[in-house]
Design a protein around this motif. Sequence first.
Motif, mmCIF file in Angstrom:
data_model
loop_
_atom_site.group_PDB
_atom_site.id
_atom_site.type_symbol
_atom_site.label_atom_id
_atom_site.label_comp_id
_atom_site.label_asym_id
_atom_site.label_seq_id
_atom_site.Cartn_x
_atom_site.Cartn_y
_atom_site.Cartn_z
ATOM 1 N N THR A 13 -13.410 -2.607 -2.151
ATOM 2 C CA THR A 13 -13.203 -2.611 -0.703
ATOM 3 C C THR A 13 -12.960 -1.187 -0.225
ATOM 4 O O THR A 13 -12.999 -0.239 -1.016
ATOM 5 N N THR A 14 -12.671 -1.021 1.054
ATOM 6 C CA THR A 14 -12.387 0.316 1.585
ATOM 7 C C THR A 14 -10.967 0.763 1.291
ATOM 8 O O THR A 14 -10.594 1.884 1.640
ATOM 9 N N LEU A 15 -10.161 -0.080 0.663
ATOM 10 C CA LEU A 15 -8.816 0.299 0.218
ATOM 11 C C LEU A 15 -8.852 0.512 -1.286
ATOM 12 O O LEU A 15 -9.205 -0.399 -2.042
ATOM 13 N N THR B 44 0.837 -1.198 0.000
ATOM 14 C CA THR B 44 0.000 0.000 0.000
ATOM 15 C C THR B 44 0.872 1.248 0.000
ATOM 16 O O THR B 44 2.023 1.225 0.432
ATOM 17 N N VAL C 239 -7.965 -2.728 5.929
ATOM 18 C CA VAL C 239 -9.218 -2.835 5.184
ATOM 19 C C VAL C 239 -10.341 -3.235 6.137
ATOM 20 O O VAL C 239 -10.141 -4.049 7.038
ATOM 21 N N ALA D 127 -5.453 -8.399 4.268
ATOM 22 C CA ALA D 127 -6.298 -7.206 4.195
ATOM 23 C C ALA D 127 -6.400 -6.523 5.549
ATOM 24 O O ALA D 127 -6.400 -5.285 5.637
ATOM 25 N N CYS E 250 -3.903 0.364 -2.797
ATOM 26 C CA CYS E 250 -3.178 -0.893 -2.962
ATOM 27 C C CYS E 250 -2.316 -0.813 -4.214
ATOM 28 O O CYS E 250 -2.757 -0.341 -5.265
ATOM 29 N N ILE F 73 -13.940 -9.633 3.990
ATOM 30 C CA ILE F 73 -13.556 -8.282 3.600
ATOM 31 C C ILE F 73 -14.785 -7.573 3.026
ATOM 32 O O ILE F 73 -15.364 -8.037 2.043
#
Length: 539
Positions: free
Chosen positions: A375-377, A172, A244, A239, A190, A367
């Motif tokens: 996802t939140t990433l 990341t 995440v 994750a 990511c 996740i």
Amino acid sequence: MGNLRVHSRALVIGSGLAGGVAALCLADRGVPVTVLCASEDPENANSWLAQGGIIHRSGLPGDAESLIADILEAGRHHNNPGAVRHLAVHGPDALEAILHHRLGVPFDSAADGSAGGEARWDLAREGGHSSARIAHVADHTGKSIMECLSEALAAHPLVTLMPGYTAVDLLTSHHHTRGMTWRYELENRCCGAYVYEEATGTIKTHLADVVLLATGGVGQIYLHTANAASAVGSGIAMASRAGVRMENLEYVQFHPTTLYHIEPRRLLITEALRGEGALLLNAKGRRIMESVDPRLELAPRDVVSRAIMDELLATGEPCAFLDARATGVDLEERFPLIFRSCMDRGLDIRVQPIPVVPAAHYFCGGILTDLRGRTTLERLYAIGECACTGIHGANRLASTSLLEAVLWAVEAARDVSARIERGELSEDRAVHEAIGNWEHSGTERNDDPALIAQDWATIRNAMWNYVGIRRTTARLNRAFDELRDLSRTLNAFYKSTPLSKPLIDLFHGCQTACLITEAALRNKTSLGCHYREDPAPTP
């Protein structure tokens, strides 16, 4: 050693149904994609082991609404209603487009060959379903699907398969860049993964413009499971370390019927047998479900699993029995895989009941993702069993998992390719250049197989005994203490020892076990497959 730095347009971590379909759809849309396969054996994935089938349309009026009601009922209305509706309305179309037309999966046809329309396949009924809507290929549906998918992936010029590669950690912009420039940015994204190459024992920096996690389930952190050896929760662990958001980690579903035998992985006895009329019996030949639930053998899995365990605890018997003689079908023809597997073990299911016990089967949480798999990433997608779309809620309805994997793989691939066309996922060379290669100071060759086996025994026994089918505060606290101590030991061990595939799996498995236990401790409400014997009082 070769080049320690690699770049892919799209990187898929996991080669089961979700990862494979996403890779194929991306490639069909012109996106070059790399697929990491942790095992050299393509069958080391839960997708290959799926027996019962995949949800299609029953052909009855209002089937989508009926399916929604069935999923919500099984999930104890803890589901994401939008995701459930999305699956019920669009899932069968994805099945038709990908599995039937693109891959040519040979689903069984109706016996009379005249069903026609949406119900042209032979459709079975399973527990929790109000109608017959399960398309299947005998009792080896997953194997047949994956054989067709694997052939298509191997033949596609834009798909690069990398067997024998295990993801160690997600890269990341906040955690792995050198210098402070990107760490002051509000958005974390990511950038790829550190990847272990088993053939050389080296760690490669695999950079990517977008990453799709499809690492499967968590069953191997339990003492008894029908899951493949790869199901150690690696995607959950990676994750989580990347920050995440997770959801519903405490909801681990146990399959009521796996063959009672002494082997590393238990043989699943598909729910479709009960759908055909097989009866659950105790050691004295009495039906277990008669006094438990009006749906009898077709009650949801958590209800049946607890009923079997209650019976075994009350009687001291080691197993229950599934009597397939009552089905009235040709067992050798309808369930060839189970028939042959039992015959190989000296059990003729035409004349003998099958000894069965529950086992860890499916991870309902994971996740958190939206309807596109995001996802939140930023630039990280999650699909398949490692993801939590909210479809399953507190308990999975039978045969929803394969359909969820296909549909969300299709949606994720569509979203990724559209964002690439819009220039949203172009290569960020500056960020990639700021990410360093793997640094590891460990030189002690102390990855003793006996130590690793003992640590796995600690994890699996703690999860089975304390974070299993029935949970209490005391049991969960015991699991938390034991796993926390082991995690501390493993962290030091991990830093001082050169990486190996067994050590990576152990580290990921321990982290996942800790996360599930912590989630189970936080949730004091008994619901679905998170069954607390000392639930919080209802307000």
